[in-house]
Write a protein that holds these residues in place. Sequence first.
Motif, PDB file in Angstrom:
ATOM      1  N   ALA A 117     -50.343 -80.934  48.313  1.00 23.79           N
ATOM      2  CA  ALA A 117     -49.232 -79.850  47.865  1.00 23.79           C
ATOM      3  C   ALA A 117     -47.853 -80.495  47.911  1.00 23.79           C
ATOM      4  O   ALA A 117     -47.014 -80.315  47.131  1.00 23.79           O
ATOM      5  N   THR A 132     -38.893 -75.446  52.984  1.00 21.92           N
ATOM      6  CA  THR A 132     -39.960 -75.191  52.132  1.00 21.92           C
ATOM      7  C   THR A 132     -40.832 -76.330  52.039  1.00 21.92           C
ATOM      8  O   THR A 132     -41.893 -75.835  51.622  1.00 21.92           O
ATOM      9  N   TRP A 135     -43.254 -74.876  54.115  1.00 21.78           N
ATOM     10  CA  TRP A 135     -44.295 -73.809  53.682  1.00 21.78           C
ATOM     11  C   TRP A 135     -45.074 -74.417  52.447  1.00 21.78           C
ATOM     12  O   TRP A 135     -46.370 -73.723  52.298  1.00 21.78           O
ATOM     13  N   VAL A 136     -44.703 -75.184  51.747  1.00 22.71           N
ATOM     14  CA  VAL A 136     -45.733 -76.000  50.752  1.00 22.71           C
ATOM     15  C   VAL A 136     -46.805 -76.482  51.340  1.00 22.71           C
ATOM     16  O   VAL A 136     -48.100 -76.341  50.930  1.00 22.71           O
ATOM     17  N   ALA A 139     -49.358 -73.914  52.460  1.00 23.84           N
ATOM     18  CA  ALA A 139     -49.853 -73.056  51.442  1.00 23.84           C
ATOM     19  C   ALA A 139     -51.207 -74.356  50.910  1.00 23.84           C
ATOM     20  O   ALA A 139     -52.262 -73.579  50.472  1.00 23.84           O
ATOM     21  N   ALA A 142     -53.826 -73.896  53.339  1.00 24.52           N
ATOM     22  CA  ALA A 142     -54.901 -72.905  53.005  1.00 24.52           C
ATOM     23  C   ALA A 142     -55.749 -72.757  51.885  1.00 24.52           C
ATOM     24  O   ALA A 142     -56.696 -72.401  51.961  1.00 24.52           O
ATOM     25  N   ALA A 143     -55.049 -73.363  50.679  1.00 28.12           N
ATOM     26  CA  ALA A 143     -55.977 -73.385  49.551  1.00 28.12           C
ATOM     27  C   ALA A 143     -57.142 -74.164  49.555  1.00 28.12           C
ATOM     28  O   ALA A 143     -58.231 -74.090  49.359  1.00 28.12           O
ATOM     29  N   GLY A 263     -50.878 -77.216  58.647  1.00 30.90           N
ATOM     30  CA  GLY A 263     -49.664 -77.694  57.620  1.00 30.90           C
ATOM     31  C   GLY A 263     -48.439 -77.934  58.119  1.00 30.90           C
ATOM     32  O   GLY A 263     -47.869 -78.716  57.467  1.00 30.90           O
TER      33      GLY A 263
END
Length: 348
Positions: A117, A132, A135-136, A139, A142-143, A263
């Motif tokens: 990501a 940012t 956060w990416v 994400a 999580a994915a 993350g």
Amino acid sequence: MTTAVGRRSGADAASARRPVPVRVTWLVVAVLALALVAAASVAFGVRAVTWSDVVAGVTGSSDTLAEAAVLKRVPRTVLAMLVGVALGLAGAVMQGVTRNPLADPGILGVTTGASLAVVTGFAFFGLAAPTTVIWVAIAGAAASAVLVYAIGSLGRGGATPLKLALAGAATSAAFSSLISAVLLPRVDALTDFRFWQIGGVGGAAFPRIAQVLPFLVVGAAICVLTARGLNSLALGDDVAAGLGEHVTRTRVLAALGAILLCGAATAVAGPIGFVGLAVPHLCRLLVGVDHRWLLPFSAVVGAVLLTAADVLGRLVARPAEVDVGIVTAILGAPIFIWIVRRQKVRAL
């Protein structure tokens, strides 16, 4: 025949009988070890320094090259400890959530998903803001976690430890190939990310630590608050539900905390493997399987291991240094083999 629940119940009983002073003693030993490796991290590195240089550098002086070197090691030491806490705690939670002795942010593909990501965001969207990026990375982690669990749940028997480990390995390999596909046509990006992909804490700075710290604190708090629920999950979903535990909620909350930790740690230090795998197993040998003790102990020991690995990487190849991700891989590979042989891929 002894059932899995029976084996776990017996383990829980043995853990419950373990004297609290023994656990406290081991926790004190771990904290002292952390203090020692933190001092070593500040005192030792590529450049040799004197005790007076260490004192001056820690107090903020950078008048000489030696003092400046010490001053630079301080945020590096703090970051190494924070990332070690995150990975050790996340590994213990993942193993508890999945009841899988091989669960680890790297093996289950979570850190690779975060890496993909981040790399994709930089290459195609020009991500620059550190918050940012975090956060990416979360994400992506999580994915990846959802994808691995979905693949591992297919077929008869649901998400067994073996199926989760295989799904994680396959997902990690696929994501690594995608990362290479994104970077290879972009020489400038490849140069920038080559060292980040290995995993290291050499670029630490206090502003960067301040940006990632809230994510680590929230993730750690969520994980610790689910400790009692993880104890119930260890007995099996049916028994946990019979004891009044909301199984789905506990599993989702614990996984959320672990994903936040993975993350954020990956965003700031790159993908570092084997810490989340080895640390919880060592901690279980010392303090038992009660997650109320296991989680904080795994956090401290994770910080000890990663900080010590960073110091070792600076000393073994002077005047160069070996990134901590390489050191943990070298140390973790034999531990991984030992775990596989000992556990025979059974549930925890």
